[in-house]
Write a protein that holds these residues in place. Sequence first.
Motif, PDB file in Angstrom:
ATOM      1  N   ARG A 175       0.837  -1.205   0.000  1.00  0.00           N
ATOM      2  CA  ARG A 175       0.000   0.000   0.000  1.00  0.00           C
ATOM      3  C   ARG A 175       0.875   1.260   0.000  1.00  0.00           C
ATOM      4  O   ARG A 175       0.616   2.222   0.721  1.00  0.00           O
ATOM      5  N   CYS A 176       1.943   1.213  -0.815  1.00  0.00           N
ATOM      6  CA  CYS A 176       2.859   2.351  -0.867  1.00  0.00           C
ATOM      7  C   CYS A 176       2.180   3.568  -1.499  1.00  0.00           C
ATOM      8  O   CYS A 176       1.129   3.451  -2.142  1.00  0.00           O
ATOM      9  N   GLN A 177       2.782   4.736  -1.309  1.00  0.00           N
ATOM     10  CA  GLN A 177       2.205   5.961  -1.834  1.00  0.00           C
ATOM     11  C   GLN A 177       3.213   6.689  -2.711  1.00  0.00           C
ATOM     12  O   GLN A 177       4.418   6.485  -2.590  1.00  0.00           O
ATOM     13  N   ARG A 178       2.707   7.534  -3.588  1.00  0.00           N
ATOM     14  CA  ARG A 178       3.553   8.161  -4.603  1.00  0.00           C
ATOM     15  C   ARG A 178       4.524   9.178  -4.016  1.00  0.00           C
ATOM     16  O   ARG A 178       5.616   9.367  -4.541  1.00  0.00           O
ATOM     17  N   GLN A 179       4.166   9.808  -2.937  1.00  0.00           N
ATOM     18  CA  GLN A 179       5.019  10.821  -2.334  1.00  0.00           C
ATOM     19  C   GLN A 179       5.702  10.275  -1.085  1.00  0.00           C
ATOM     20  O   GLN A 179       5.234   9.328  -0.466  1.00  0.00           O
ATOM     21  N   GLN A 180       6.818  10.911  -0.719  1.00  0.00           N
ATOM     22  CA  GLN A 180       7.510  10.531   0.504  1.00  0.00           C
ATOM     23  C   GLN A 180       6.568  10.713   1.698  1.00  0.00           C
ATOM     24  O   GLN A 180       5.987  11.787   1.885  1.00  0.00           O
ATOM     25  N   PRO A 181       6.370   9.673   2.518  1.00  0.00           N
ATOM     26  CA  PRO A 181       5.457   9.795   3.656  1.00  0.00           C
ATOM     27  C   PRO A 181       5.923  10.854   4.663  1.00  0.00           C
ATOM     28  O   PRO A 181       7.112  11.148   4.775  1.00  0.00           O
ATOM     29  N   ARG A 182       4.974  11.391   5.391  1.00  0.00           N
ATOM     30  CA  ARG A 182       5.280  12.322   6.472  1.00  0.00           C
ATOM     31  C   ARG A 182       5.752  11.536   7.692  1.00  0.00           C
ATOM     32  O   ARG A 182       5.623  10.309   7.754  1.00  0.00           O
ATOM     33  N   SER A 183       6.264  12.230   8.672  1.00  0.00           N
ATOM     34  CA  SER A 183       6.816  11.560   9.854  1.00  0.00           C
ATOM     35  C   SER A 183       5.780  10.733  10.599  1.00  0.00           C
ATOM     36  O   SER A 183       6.096   9.682  11.159  1.00  0.00           O
ATOM     37  N   HIS A 184       4.519  11.176  10.588  1.00  0.00           N
ATOM     38  CA  HIS A 184       3.485  10.470  11.349  1.00  0.00           C
ATOM     39  C   HIS A 184       2.875   9.316  10.562  1.00  0.00           C
ATOM     40  O   HIS A 184       2.019   8.597  11.089  1.00  0.00           O
ATOM     41  N   GLU A 185       3.299   9.126   9.317  1.00  0.00           N
ATOM     42  CA  GLU A 185       2.697   8.111   8.459  1.00  0.00           C
ATOM     43  C   GLU A 185       3.528   6.832   8.448  1.00  0.00           C
ATOM     44  O   GLU A 185       4.750   6.880   8.259  1.00  0.00           O
ATOM     45  N   ARG A 186       2.851   5.721   8.629  1.00  0.00           N
ATOM     46  CA  ARG A 186       3.497   4.404   8.564  1.00  0.00           C
ATOM     47  C   ARG A 186       3.360   3.912   7.131  1.00  0.00           C
ATOM     48  O   ARG A 186       2.411   3.186   6.782  1.00  0.00           O
ATOM     49  N   ALA A 187       4.306   4.320   6.264  1.00  0.00           N
ATOM     50  CA  ALA A 187       4.147   4.061   4.838  1.00  0.00           C
ATOM     51  C   ALA A 187       5.501   4.094   4.144  1.00  0.00           C
ATOM     52  O   ALA A 187       6.490   4.581   4.687  1.00  0.00           O
ATOM     53  N   LEU A 188       5.522   3.554   2.915  1.00  0.00           N
ATOM     54  CA  LEU A 188       6.686   3.579   2.042  1.00  0.00           C
ATOM     55  C   LEU A 188       6.356   4.358   0.778  1.00  0.00           C
ATOM     56  O   LEU A 188       5.212   4.366   0.327  1.00  0.00           O
ATOM     57  N   PRO A 189       7.365   4.995   0.172  1.00  0.00           N
ATOM     58  CA  PRO A 189       7.125   5.666  -1.103  1.00  0.00           C
ATOM     59  C   PRO A 189       7.299   4.706  -2.278  1.00  0.00           C
ATOM     60  O   PRO A 189       8.088   3.764  -2.218  1.00  0.00           O
ATOM     61  N   CYS A 190       6.563   4.930  -3.340  1.00  0.00           N
ATOM     62  CA  CYS A 190       6.795   4.223  -4.602  1.00  0.00           C
ATOM     63  C   CYS A 190       6.689   5.260  -5.710  1.00  0.00           C
ATOM     64  O   CYS A 190       5.811   5.188  -6.568  1.00  0.00           O
ATOM     65  N   THR A 191       7.581   6.224  -5.653  1.00  0.00           N
ATOM     66  CA  THR A 191       7.581   7.330  -6.595  1.00  0.00           C
ATOM     67  C   THR A 191       8.049   6.850  -7.965  1.00  0.00           C
ATOM     68  O   THR A 191       9.117   6.251  -8.070  1.00  0.00           O
ATOM     69  N   PRO A 192       7.288   7.087  -9.024  1.00  0.00           N
ATOM     70  CA  PRO A 192       7.702   6.636 -10.361  1.00  0.00           C
ATOM     71  C   PRO A 192       9.069   7.201 -10.738  1.00  0.00           C
ATOM     72  O   PRO A 192       9.357   8.379 -10.517  1.00  0.00           O
ATOM     73  N   GLY A 193       9.921   6.335 -11.273  1.00  0.00           N
ATOM     74  CA  GLY A 193      11.236   6.754 -11.720  1.00  0.00           C
ATOM     75  C   GLY A 193      12.290   6.782 -10.643  1.00  0.00           C
ATOM     76  O   GLY A 193      13.456   7.066 -10.927  1.00  0.00           O
ATOM     77  N   ARG A 194      11.929   6.503  -9.402  1.00  0.00           N
ATOM     78  CA  ARG A 194      12.904   6.501  -8.314  1.00  0.00           C
ATOM     79  C   ARG A 194      13.091   5.094  -7.772  1.00  0.00           C
ATOM     80  O   ARG A 194      12.156   4.283  -7.765  1.00  0.00           O
ATOM     81  N   LYS A 195      14.294   4.807  -7.320  1.00  0.00           N
ATOM     82  CA  LYS A 195      14.613   3.492  -6.795  1.00  0.00           C
ATOM     83  C   LYS A 195      13.759   3.186  -5.569  1.00  0.00           C
ATOM     84  O   LYS A 195      13.708   3.979  -4.627  1.00  0.00           O
ATOM     85  N   PRO A 196      13.072   2.036  -5.548  1.00  0.00           N
ATOM     86  CA  PRO A 196      12.234   1.699  -4.381  1.00  0.00           C
ATOM     87  C   PRO A 196      13.105   1.209  -3.224  1.00  0.00           C
ATOM     88  O   PRO A 196      14.272   0.829  -3.421  1.00  0.00           O
ATOM     89  N   PRO A 197      12.590   1.199  -2.005  1.00  0.00           N
ATOM     90  CA  PRO A 197      13.330   0.608  -0.884  1.00  0.00           C
ATOM     91  C   PRO A 197      13.692  -0.838  -1.183  1.00  0.00           C
ATOM     92  O   PRO A 197      12.893  -1.578  -1.780  1.00  0.00           O
ATOM     93  N   PRO A 198      14.899  -1.277  -0.831  1.00  0.00           N
ATOM     94  CA  PRO A 198      15.316  -2.641  -1.171  1.00  0.00           C
ATOM     95  C   PRO A 198      14.515  -3.702  -0.426  1.00  0.00           C
ATOM     96  O   PRO A 198      14.204  -3.543   0.754  1.00  0.00           O
ATOM     97  N   ALA A 199      14.178  -4.769  -1.148  1.00  0.00           N
ATOM     98  CA  ALA A 199      13.534  -5.935  -0.537  1.00  0.00           C
ATOM     99  C   ALA A 199      14.624  -6.978  -0.313  1.00  0.00           C
ATOM    100  O   ALA A 199      15.134  -7.564  -1.266  1.00  0.00           O
ATOM    101  N   ARG A 200      15.002  -7.213   0.944  1.00  0.00           N
ATOM    102  CA  ARG A 200      16.171  -8.032   1.245  1.00  0.00           C
ATOM    103  C   ARG A 200      15.797  -9.484   1.537  1.00  0.00           C
ATOM    104  O   ARG A 200      14.767  -9.759   2.157  1.00  0.00           O
TER     105      ARG A 200
END
Length: 346
Positions: free
Chosen positions: A65-90
């Motif tokens: 349930r990622c979101q297009r913009q960088q989450p705010r500090s109070h948000e429990r979320a990850l970004p999935c901004t088009p064209g940017r490297k996503p957080p690594p899945a290890r």
Amino acid sequence: MRRTRGSSTRRWIAALGLAALGAWSAHAGWFDGGRKTATGAGLSLATWNLEWLMTPQTQAELSARCQRQQPRSHERALPCTPGRKPPPARTQADLDALARTAQALHTPRRVDVVALQEVDGPDAARQVFRQGWKLDCFERRAHPQKVGFAIREGVPYRCNSELSDLDVDGGSRAGADLTLYPGTAREVRLLNVHLKSGCFRGDLDRAFSPCRGLQRQAPVVEAWIDQRVRDGVAFAILGDFNRHLDQDEHRSAGPDESAPLNLLPAWSDDQPRGAVLHRATAGERYLPCDADDRHSRYIDDILLSDGLKARHENRRATLRLTRLPYDPQDRGRQLSDHCPLIWSAE
């Protein structure tokens, strides 16, 4: 995408491996347990940005349930901004490789404390710092990028209140604040920061949002520094400054203390008297983390107070800086775009 391994790359990896092995062997004595116990005065500090370290369960849940913009500090979320490297899945193998690096910080190096950035709290950190560490003093934001500390077991410490004012816009990281060896002659106060990204060089008064954000953070750190100087406490600031401080220190702070033009000259201005900082990386060549590291300047650093540096110089300690590169055998794994930077006084 990773490059194809040609013969020149293989030679580079071999050279990096030999350099790392040589560094580990040559510097093992810095953190020798017997000598450190005998002197009772050594200190070793490290900083390590672990690039979106979280548990696999958190990764799966937030990625769904990622979101297009960088989450705010109070948000429990990850970004999935088009064209940017996503957080690594290890994978577990990736975490095991990171854990080997963490173990090398514990034995034989015997680092007292590691300032951690981009770690989703103690549970996430425990995947890498598995034995011999206390994981504590993490900031409380909901966002999975947090700062905190790994403290070697047996080292006395106290968590102080987080520096929440560093979150200048509701979407930035606070600072983690820790005291090592409280109430003793070895006491040292540590501030762990991960500052605004995107303004790596040049004056901060440009009409560019990352620079303006960093400019707003600068006086918050300066106020923390000035208070420590007034308290007469030795201190250090560790972390990811997202700034080429080697260039910064040769520029002007400008006339406005509330909106400085550059970070380091604003912080190290001897006002109040004794507010002088020393870069651990000063005069040191850049050491890459692995064969794919394309950086040429540090953005991670350890800034030592004048009092802390003088404390160890007065006892004729050997002051050293090193970096712990990743094992060339782990090339291609999802590790981190940073590796540990270590300062020691022995």
